[in-house]
Enzyme design. Structure first.
Site, PDB file in Angstrom:
ATOM      1  N   ASP A 231       6.482   1.851   2.145  1.00 29.59           N
ATOM      2  CA  ASP A 231       6.345   2.158   0.622  1.00 29.59           C
ATOM      3  C   ASP A 231       5.097   3.019   0.558  1.00 29.59           C
ATOM      4  O   ASP A 231       4.116   3.150   1.456  1.00 29.59           O
ATOM      5  CB  ASP A 231       6.072   0.929  -0.297  1.00 29.59           C
ATOM      6  CG  ASP A 231       4.940  -0.020   0.501  1.00 29.59           C
ATOM      7  OD1 ASP A 231       5.195  -0.647   1.201  1.00 29.59           O
ATOM      8  OD2 ASP A 231       3.687   0.358   0.027  1.00 29.59           O
ATOM      9  N   ASP A 233       2.624   2.158  -1.834  1.00 30.25           N
ATOM     10  CA  ASP A 233       1.729   1.510  -2.412  1.00 30.25           C
ATOM     11  C   ASP A 233       1.777   1.709  -4.059  1.00 30.25           C
ATOM     12  O   ASP A 233       3.027   1.808  -4.534  1.00 30.25           O
ATOM     13  CB  ASP A 233       0.156   1.342  -1.856  1.00 30.25           C
ATOM     14  CG  ASP A 233      -0.621   0.314  -2.219  1.00 30.25           C
ATOM     15  OD1 ASP A 233      -0.077  -0.986  -2.149  1.00 30.25           O
ATOM     16  OD2 ASP A 233      -1.582   0.436  -2.789  1.00 30.25           O
TER      17      ASP A 233
HETATM   18  N1  ADE Z   1       1.545  -1.665  -0.134  1.00 35.39           N
HETATM   19  C1  ADE Z   1       1.488  -2.656   0.680  1.00 35.39           C
HETATM   20  N2  ADE Z   1       0.130  -3.435   0.591  1.00 35.39           N
HETATM   21  C2  ADE Z   1      -0.206  -4.397   1.476  1.00 35.39           C
HETATM   22  N3  ADE Z   1       0.783  -4.683   2.304  1.00 35.39           N
HETATM   23  C3  ADE Z   1       1.929  -3.964   2.471  1.00 35.39           C
HETATM   24  N4  ADE Z   1       2.749  -4.125   3.358  1.00 35.39           N
HETATM   25  C4  ADE Z   1       3.666  -3.336   3.126  1.00 35.39           C
HETATM   26  N5  ADE Z   1       3.512  -2.650   2.160  1.00 35.39           N
HETATM   27  C5  ADE Z   1       2.181  -2.915   1.761  1.00 35.39           C
END
Ligand code: ADE
Ligand SMILES: CSC[C@H]1O[C@H](OP(=O)(O)O)[C@H](O)[C@@H]1O
Length: 317
Positions: A231, A233
């Site tokens: 992703d 974030d």
């Molecule tokens: N955006 C994110 N923040 C923290 N841990 C994660 N693991 C996978 N994506 C994450």
């Protein structure tokens, strides 16, 4: 793959002290979110190994791929029962050391803080920023025996290079070198935090690499971390903010590539590896005078620092 569950006849022995090293390259794999098994291992055995530091996340599965020995543990336990704050990182590393692993490869789901690290990409991390809250046990030492290991370069360049090459051969798009910021979670970051981590120079984000990397170093185990981007974030103007559904969906699509990476790593790794400076990092790290080492602390450290403490007070070197 479900390995046959069995109680190894040597499990009690393994639970008591580290298996004598054969000098063979033996890779411990810590599987993160979405990677709860390592794929098909030859002669797979599931073994419950006890630790002097409490309950590990679960039993280990040990076996061979490409002739090399792998020992796998699922970081969050089978069924993903442990949050990043509740994983017993000390027990997991202690158990891997007891099993005789020489190196630790962590595989993790990570968020991207950079446009060019896209979901599905693999990132071989080389630096860490610790933003965990300080409540996780982060050292094997301190109760009777004090040690300060260097951590300037928290990952092993050799294992990282092996893993990156294996990920290439598995067909992944691989980025070599990235700074990972470890947050406490379990909540994801606020937008302001996400933007701040970008300003700090972080490239990817997760919740588990710390204190895992610290503890591997204390246990004299070279550590590498391959992250699979799931992703972006929440720092981007475009696109959806991170959520678990997005992470699990991306992980499901990439777990087979991660297993293929492990198989490639087994196929290409040397049977024996050269010594690493990390193998002996405790030589210059323990400050407590040897005649002050309490026997109970020596017994607890019989795997992690068994090279120096020996078993129940009998030094091996
Ligand atoms: N955006 C994110 N923040 C923290 N841990 C994660 N693991 C996978 N994506 C994450
Ligand atoms: C399940 S989403 C958040 C979770 O995923 C990552 O875990 P791991 O590093 O074990 O793959 C992240 O660090 C969080 O723990």
């Amino acid at each position: 793959m479900r390995a046959p569950r069995r109680r190894d006849p040597h499990a009690a022995e393994i639970g008591l002290r580290r298996v004598a090293s054969t000098g063979e390259f033996h890779i411990g794999v810590i599987g993160g979110s979405g990677l709860y098994d390592p794929g098909a291992l030859d002669d797979a055995q599931e073994i419950a190994v006890s630790s002097a530091f409490g309950e590990a996340s679960g039993p280990v599965v040990t076996g061979r791929m490409g002739g090399r020995r792998f020992t796998f543990i699922a970081r969050h336990g089978q069924g993903h029962r442990l949050s990043p704050s509740h994983v017993n990182y000390r027990a997991n590393i202690d158990v891997l050391k007891r099993c005789g692993v020489t190196d630790v490869l962590a595989v993790s789901a990570i968020g991207s803080l950079r446009e060019e690290y896209a979901p599905g990409d693999f990132v071989v991390v080389d630096q860490l920023i610790d933003r965990t809250a300080g409540v996780r046990e982060r050292s094997f030492f301190g109760e009777g025996i004090v040690a300060h290991v260097p951590l300037a370069d928290p990952v092993c360049p050799r294992l990282s290079a092996f893993a990156a090459a294996a990920a290439d051969r598995a067909g992944a798009r691989v980025h070599r070198g990235a700074t990972y910021v470890a947050i406490e979670g379990p909540q994801f970051s606020t937008r302001a935090e996400s933007l701040l981590y970008r300003e700090w120079g972080a490239h990817v984000i997760g919740m588990t690499a710390m204190p895992e990397a610290r503890l591997a170093r204390e246990a004299e185990l070279p550590y590498a971390l391959v992250g699979m981007v799931t992703d972006y974030d929440c720092w981007r103007d475009a696109g959806a903010d991170v959520d678990v559904a997005q992470i699990l969906q991306t992980m499901a699509a990439n777990a087979d590539t991660a297993r293929a990476m492990l198989a490639e790593l087994g196929a290409a790794s040397p049977a024996h590896r050269d010594a690493s400076p990390i193998d002996r990092v405790l030589d210059t790290a323990i400050v407590t005078a040897r005649d002050h080492w309490p026997v109970d602390a020596m017994a607890r450290l019989d795997a992690v620092a068994g090279r120096l403490t020996g078993f129940f007070g009998q030094p091996q070197e």
